[in-house]
Design an enzyme around this catalytic site. Structure first.
Site: not given
Length: 321
Positions: A170, A69
């Site tokens: 989140d 990532k």
């Protein structure tokens, strides 16, 4: 070659290589060892970044699939945020939280290497028709109860079991992956926020996703563990109703309001996902709905802790036929 070496060294410096060493030293004894990859290591394990999965890259590390990532440009502006994220993630070890395996700071933007979770997001399993047909067993009421309990266990660990209390900030069904066995794995840690020792809240920039974010946090900018509780409550509503957190209706805009109104009017049966309505008992559905209702209360003080939620969900699972 010399120019490439100088560039790698500059990237390592700019991305906070020395700070990472210091942070990992501070977490020594509390963290899982993570690997520090060179730029060439990442090129090799990712087959020169040829297998792209959305914004990430798939690769092979020690005969296991991994995801590479790239951190965001915004994170790159403040390398300290990225280094803190890496250090904190290295201290997390829970079976329902995706595992950080290593990182590379020699690339232009820091790169993180995670275990690969192959079976898509919880959101896809709840809301995508094609995915539903492929993995219908993962959408049964029994599996929804299991996934809910696993997510609650993971977030409870972040709040109470990690070396430093952490708020996810989140939490949403898109940030929960399901592995090949249907086990939940919480992801999405670029927004995580450690709570300072001795404090129960922190003032911070407001982050979150529309429909999931805690309205009290949005209003005040004060983040607490109960903000995650609210977001988790929305996930519980998704699991029970099969509906998106923001709904298309002439009367309602948010799933929370839609659900609360129906329950208060004694019409819980009308909002239960038809795909699971015959699989559980009303006793189970009502108990599950009560937990969700408490999680999404407007005032954070009225919400339960994630540890309490996890315990209650385990009890409801035992009622399953």
């Amino acid at each position: 070659m010399k120019r490439e070496k100088i560039l790698r060294e500059c990237n390592l410096h700019n991305n906070g290589g020395l700070l990472l060493q210091k942070q990992l030293f501070l977490f020594k004894g509390k963290s899982n060892p993570i690997r520090i990859f060179s730029a060439r290591d990442l090129e090799k394990l990712s087959n020169n970044y040829t297998n792209q999965v959305f914004a990430n890259f798939k690769g092979i590390l020690d005969d296991r699939e991994v995801i590479v990532k790239r951190t965001s440009e915004k994170s790159h502006i403040d390398s300290e945020d990225v280094i803190n994220e890496i250090a904190v993630l290295s201290s997390i070890h829970h079976k329902n939280i995706v595992k950080l395996l290593g990182c590379c700071l020699e690339t232009e933007l820091p790169m993180l290497v995670y275990e690969f979770i192959p079976n898509g997001t919880l959101s896809e399993h709840i809301h995508c028709e094609q995915q539903q047909r492929q993995v219908a067993n993962l959408l049964s009421w029994k599996h929804r109860l299991r996934v809910a309990t696993e997510i609650a266990s993971a977030i409870s660990y972040l709040h109470c079991g990690a070396p430093t209390p952490i708020v996810h900030r989140d939490l949403k069904s898109q940030n929960v992956m399901l592995d090949e066995n249907g086990t939940a794995k919480v992801i999405g840690f670029s927004t995580l926020m450690p709570i300072p020792v001795g404090k129960t809240s922190v003032e911070t920039d407001i982050l979150g996703t529309y429909g999931y974010a805690d309205p009290e946090y949005i209003r005040t900018g004060v983040l607490t563990e109960k903000s995650d509780v609210y977001s988790f409550g929305v996930i519980l509503l998704e699991l029970l109703t099969g509906r998106l957190p923001v709904i298309k209706s002439d009367t309602f805009r948010y799933l929370v309001k839609y659900f609360v109104t129906h329950v208060e009017e004694g019409r819980l049966v009308d909002v239960i996902d038809v795909r699971i309505s015959d699989e559980g008992t009303m006793e189970q559905f009502q108990a599950f709905a009560e937990v969700a209702m408490r999680c999404v209360r407007g005032e954070s003080e009225e919400r339960p802790t994630m540890m309490e939620v996890a315990q209650e969900l385990r009890v409801i699972r035992r009622l399953a036929p």
